[in-house]
Write an enzyme that holds these catalytic residues in place. Sequence first.
Site, short mmCIF file in Angstrom:
data_model
loop_
_atom_site.label_atom_id
_atom_site.label_comp_id
_atom_site.label_asym_id
_atom_site.label_seq_id
_atom_site.Cartn_x
_atom_site.Cartn_y
_atom_site.Cartn_z
N ASN A 1 79.57 -55.46 66.49
CA ASN A 1 80.07 -54.99 65.21
C ASN A 1 81.50 -54.50 65.44
OD1 ASN A 1 80.67 -53.68 62.84
ND2 ASN A 1 79.07 -52.12 63.01
N GLY B 1 79.27 -44.17 68.78
CA GLY B 1 80.66 -43.82 69.09
C GLY B 1 80.81 -42.50 69.81
N GLU C 1 77.45 -45.91 58.84
CA GLU C 1 78.79 -45.56 58.33
C GLU C 1 78.91 -45.88 56.85
OE1 GLU C 1 80.88 -47.71 61.38
OE2 GLU C 1 80.18 -46.23 62.84
N GLU D 1 69.78 -47.50 65.02
CA GLU D 1 71.00 -46.88 65.52
C GLU D 1 70.96 -45.39 65.22
OE1 GLU D 1 74.40 -49.93 65.84
OE2 GLU D 1 74.37 -49.28 63.76
N LYS E 1 83.58 -53.43 63.33
CA LYS E 1 83.98 -52.36 62.40
C LYS E 1 85.38 -52.63 61.86
CE LYS E 1 80.74 -49.32 64.69
NZ LYS E 1 80.34 -47.97 65.06
N SER F 1 76.43 -46.54 71.43
CA SER F 1 77.02 -46.40 72.77
C SER F 1 76.39 -47.32 73.81
CB SER F 1 76.97 -44.94 73.23
OG SER F 1 77.73 -44.13 72.35
N HIS G 1 74.45 -50.12 57.44
CA HIS G 1 74.98 -49.40 58.60
C HIS G 1 75.16 -47.92 58.23
CE1 HIS G 1 77.57 -48.11 61.86
NE2 HIS G 1 77.11 -49.17 62.53
#
Length: 251
Positions: free
Chosen positions: A9, A173, A97, A167, A11, A213, A95
Amino acid sequence: MRVPIIAGNWKLYKTTAEALDLVNGLIPLVKNTAGVEIVVAPVFTVLGDVGRAISGTNIRLAGQDCFWEEEGAFTGEVSPRMLLDAGCNHVIIGHSERRQYFGETDETVNRKIKAALKDGLTVLFCIGETLAEREAERTFDVLKRQVANGLTGIATGQLNNIVIAYEPVWAIGTGKTASDTQAQEAHAFIRNQVAGFYDSETAAAIRILYGGSVKPDNIKGLMAQPDIDGALVGGASLKADSFAAIVNYGA
Ligand code: 13P
């Protein structure tokens, strides 16, 4: 047999030149990889260029999101049909985010999944608990709710085209990966939920990816877990050598 998937991904990274550099660097490093589905998810504006660069290779293309309508007065949106047109076979939906910064809810995620399936895309359906939810021991309640609501109204036969990506938000991250045991426990729980909502055959067949990660040095341990069927990789997918090392975890 569940064929593993390693998806990158990207992003909000990579201009056209940077994206082409990355993918052209990746192609030779994974060209002999067998038994792993390789997917990259660039930003919308470079899908066409990346799609042309990977045409005829073993790398597949994904959008990072889509809208639930085919077309219309929806400024700024991209539909499943447009993603197909740009060369995608996959799309990431839900996702964390998008849930966190763009107001996505279980309901909008469900609408998007249905629209993407209708047009023949394979959906990478993301779920995962926040740190606060984990600390409050609500992880399993959250995962149960996200699976139930995200898959509402989706028939058993359509699950072939859904891949779940677990996730944990606190691992994205942050450099903090869930331990192999924590990840396995969540994956087994998710598979059990699918068995409950559908049946055990469907649950045994669905692929569940881990994300958060993932790096070349932790992929092997994750992939050794019985219910982990691949990875959704953020940061480490932005460099050809680290993404290739993850893709080639079994080599
Ligand atoms: P990182 O690998 O950078 O933690 O990102 C994970 C992720 O969000 C993939 O979708």
